[in-house]
Write a protein that holds these residues in place. Sequence first.
Motif, PDB file in Angstrom:
ATOM      1  N   LEU A 164       0.825  -1.220   0.000  1.00  0.00           N
ATOM      2  CA  LEU A 164       0.000   0.000   0.000  1.00  0.00           C
ATOM      3  C   LEU A 164       0.857   1.267   0.000  1.00  0.00           C
ATOM      4  O   LEU A 164       0.333   2.369   0.137  1.00  0.00           O
ATOM      5  CB  LEU A 164      -0.931   0.000   1.223  1.00  0.00           C
ATOM      6  N   LYS A 165       2.166   1.114  -0.199  1.00  0.00           N
ATOM      7  CA  LYS A 165       3.101   2.221  -0.021  1.00  0.00           C
ATOM      8  C   LYS A 165       2.933   3.363  -1.022  1.00  0.00           C
ATOM      9  O   LYS A 165       3.380   4.476  -0.756  1.00  0.00           O
ATOM     10  CB  LYS A 165       4.540   1.726  -0.059  1.00  0.00           C
ATOM     11  N   ASP A 166       2.281   3.134  -2.135  1.00  0.00           N
ATOM     12  CA  ASP A 166       2.141   4.192  -3.126  1.00  0.00           C
ATOM     13  C   ASP A 166       0.930   5.094  -2.892  1.00  0.00           C
ATOM     14  O   ASP A 166       0.777   6.113  -3.551  1.00  0.00           O
ATOM     15  CB  ASP A 166       2.052   3.593  -4.531  1.00  0.00           C
ATOM     16  N   LEU A 167       0.082   4.733  -1.939  1.00  0.00           N
ATOM     17  CA  LEU A 167      -1.130   5.515  -1.716  1.00  0.00           C
ATOM     18  C   LEU A 167      -0.839   6.778  -0.910  1.00  0.00           C
ATOM     19  O   LEU A 167      -0.187   6.711   0.133  1.00  0.00           O
ATOM     20  CB  LEU A 167      -2.180   4.680  -0.975  1.00  0.00           C
ATOM     21  N   PRO A 168      -1.343   7.921  -1.386  1.00  0.00           N
ATOM     22  CA  PRO A 168      -1.238   9.153  -0.585  1.00  0.00           C
ATOM     23  C   PRO A 168      -2.042   8.988   0.709  1.00  0.00           C
ATOM     24  O   PRO A 168      -2.983   8.177   0.769  1.00  0.00           O
ATOM     25  CB  PRO A 168      -1.864  10.220  -1.489  1.00  0.00           C
ATOM     26  N   PRO A 169      -1.703   9.744   1.740  1.00  0.00           N
ATOM     27  CA  PRO A 169      -2.346   9.543   3.046  1.00  0.00           C
ATOM     28  C   PRO A 169      -3.866   9.682   3.029  1.00  0.00           C
ATOM     29  O   PRO A 169      -4.566   8.910   3.684  1.00  0.00           O
ATOM     30  CB  PRO A 169      -1.699  10.592   3.950  1.00  0.00           C
ATOM     31  N   ASP A 170      -4.392  10.644   2.286  1.00  0.00           N
ATOM     32  CA  ASP A 170      -5.850  10.814   2.270  1.00  0.00           C
ATOM     33  C   ASP A 170      -6.549   9.631   1.619  1.00  0.00           C
ATOM     34  O   ASP A 170      -7.601   9.191   2.076  1.00  0.00           O
ATOM     35  CB  ASP A 170      -6.258  12.132   1.594  1.00  0.00           C
ATOM     36  N   LEU A 171      -5.944   9.088   0.563  1.00  0.00           N
ATOM     37  CA  LEU A 171      -6.563   7.940  -0.105  1.00  0.00           C
ATOM     38  C   LEU A 171      -6.404   6.670   0.725  1.00  0.00           C
ATOM     39  O   LEU A 171      -7.308   5.825   0.742  1.00  0.00           O
ATOM     40  CB  LEU A 171      -5.993   7.757  -1.512  1.00  0.00           C
ATOM     41  N   LEU A 172      -5.280   6.536   1.419  1.00  0.00           N
ATOM     42  CA  LEU A 172      -5.106   5.377   2.295  1.00  0.00           C
ATOM     43  C   LEU A 172      -6.152   5.407   3.410  1.00  0.00           C
ATOM     44  O   LEU A 172      -6.795   4.395   3.690  1.00  0.00           O
ATOM     45  CB  LEU A 172      -3.691   5.348   2.878  1.00  0.00           C
ATOM     46  N   ALA A 173      -6.350   6.575   4.011  1.00  0.00           N
ATOM     47  CA  ALA A 173      -7.356   6.702   5.076  1.00  0.00           C
ATOM     48  C   ALA A 173      -8.757   6.394   4.541  1.00  0.00           C
ATOM     49  O   ALA A 173      -9.549   5.705   5.198  1.00  0.00           O
ATOM     50  CB  ALA A 173      -7.309   8.102   5.682  1.00  0.00           C
ATOM     51  N   LYS A 174      -9.055   6.877   3.338  1.00  0.00           N
ATOM     52  CA  LYS A 174     -10.363   6.610   2.728  1.00  0.00           C
ATOM     53  C   LYS A 174     -10.524   5.110   2.457  1.00  0.00           C
ATOM     54  O   LYS A 174     -11.591   4.538   2.702  1.00  0.00           O
ATOM     55  CB  LYS A 174     -10.504   7.394   1.423  1.00  0.00           C
ATOM     56  N   ALA A 175      -9.480   4.478   1.948  1.00  0.00           N
ATOM     57  CA  ALA A 175      -9.532   3.043   1.652  1.00  0.00           C
ATOM     58  C   ALA A 175      -9.779   2.231   2.918  1.00  0.00           C
ATOM     59  O   ALA A 175     -10.583   1.297   2.915  1.00  0.00           O
ATOM     60  CB  ALA A 175      -8.231   2.606   0.979  1.00  0.00           C
ATOM     61  N   VAL A 176      -9.105   2.592   4.002  1.00  0.00           N
ATOM     62  CA  VAL A 176      -9.285   1.889   5.273  1.00  0.00           C
ATOM     63  C   VAL A 176     -10.716   2.086   5.775  1.00  0.00           C
ATOM     64  O   VAL A 176     -11.383   1.132   6.187  1.00  0.00           O
ATOM     65  CB  VAL A 176      -8.242   2.361   6.312  1.00  0.00           C
ATOM     66  N   GLU A 177     -11.195   3.323   5.723  1.00  0.00           N
ATOM     67  CA  GLU A 177     -12.565   3.610   6.178  1.00  0.00           C
ATOM     68  C   GLU A 177     -13.594   2.798   5.387  1.00  0.00           C
ATOM     69  O   GLU A 177     -14.496   2.193   5.964  1.00  0.00           O
ATOM     70  CB  GLU A 177     -12.851   5.105   6.026  1.00  0.00           C
ATOM     71  N   GLN A 178     -13.442   2.759   4.066  1.00  0.00           N
ATOM     72  CA  GLN A 178     -14.379   2.014   3.235  1.00  0.00           C
ATOM     73  C   GLN A 178     -14.267   0.511   3.483  1.00  0.00           C
ATOM     74  O   GLN A 178     -15.266  -0.204   3.443  1.00  0.00           O
ATOM     75  CB  GLN A 178     -14.152   2.336   1.753  1.00  0.00           C
ATOM     76  N   THR A 179     -13.059   0.034   3.727  1.00  0.00           N
ATOM     77  CA  THR A 179     -12.870  -1.393   4.027  1.00  0.00           C
ATOM     78  C   THR A 179     -13.616  -1.758   5.298  1.00  0.00           C
ATOM     79  O   THR A 179     -14.324  -2.774   5.347  1.00  0.00           O
ATOM     80  CB  THR A 179     -11.370  -1.724   4.165  1.00  0.00           C
ATOM     81  N   ILE A 180     -13.481  -0.927   6.323  1.00  0.00           N
ATOM     82  CA  ILE A 180     -14.176  -1.188   7.588  1.00  0.00           C
ATOM     83  C   ILE A 180     -15.685  -1.200   7.374  1.00  0.00           C
ATOM     84  O   ILE A 180     -16.395  -2.039   7.925  1.00  0.00           O
ATOM     85  CB  ILE A 180     -13.755  -0.152   8.646  1.00  0.00           C
TER      86      ILE A 180
END
Length: 131
Positions: free
Chosen positions: A75-91
């Motif tokens: 997941l290292k290429d994801l910018p912080p805002d998109l990583l946070a969004k991805a985690v939120e949507q996964t949950i």
Amino acid sequence: GARRREPPEMWGLTAPPADIAALLPTLGSNLAAMSLPAGPEQYVVAMKPLVDFIQTFGLPMPNLPKATQFYRETLKDLPPDLLAKAVEQTIRTHKYHVLPKPAEIRSHVEWDLRERKNEQRAAKEVLSRLG
């Protein structure tokens, strides 16, 4: 289909107005910053809700150091805002009593990431013509 890009001259622009020209260097650096991957601290902050989710619902946890390294690497290429969004949507959408895989996490922001890169390319092209 692919969008047809028109040169700035077709929009009636030969040079940007002075107030816009003054913003161009900042705009260019802001565009670059939007693509920067999450740093180590940003990664930890973005992933904490997922760790909390896993612990709250008692999902089987693999070898933590290896899992952490694997998730960070994939997941290292994801910018912080998109990583946070991805985690939120996964949950919000994860249905099974197993650890969500990185592909599942990424799937929530693939379109966003692709669009961001396309918009940045288009903006860079315009900036190069105007700047």
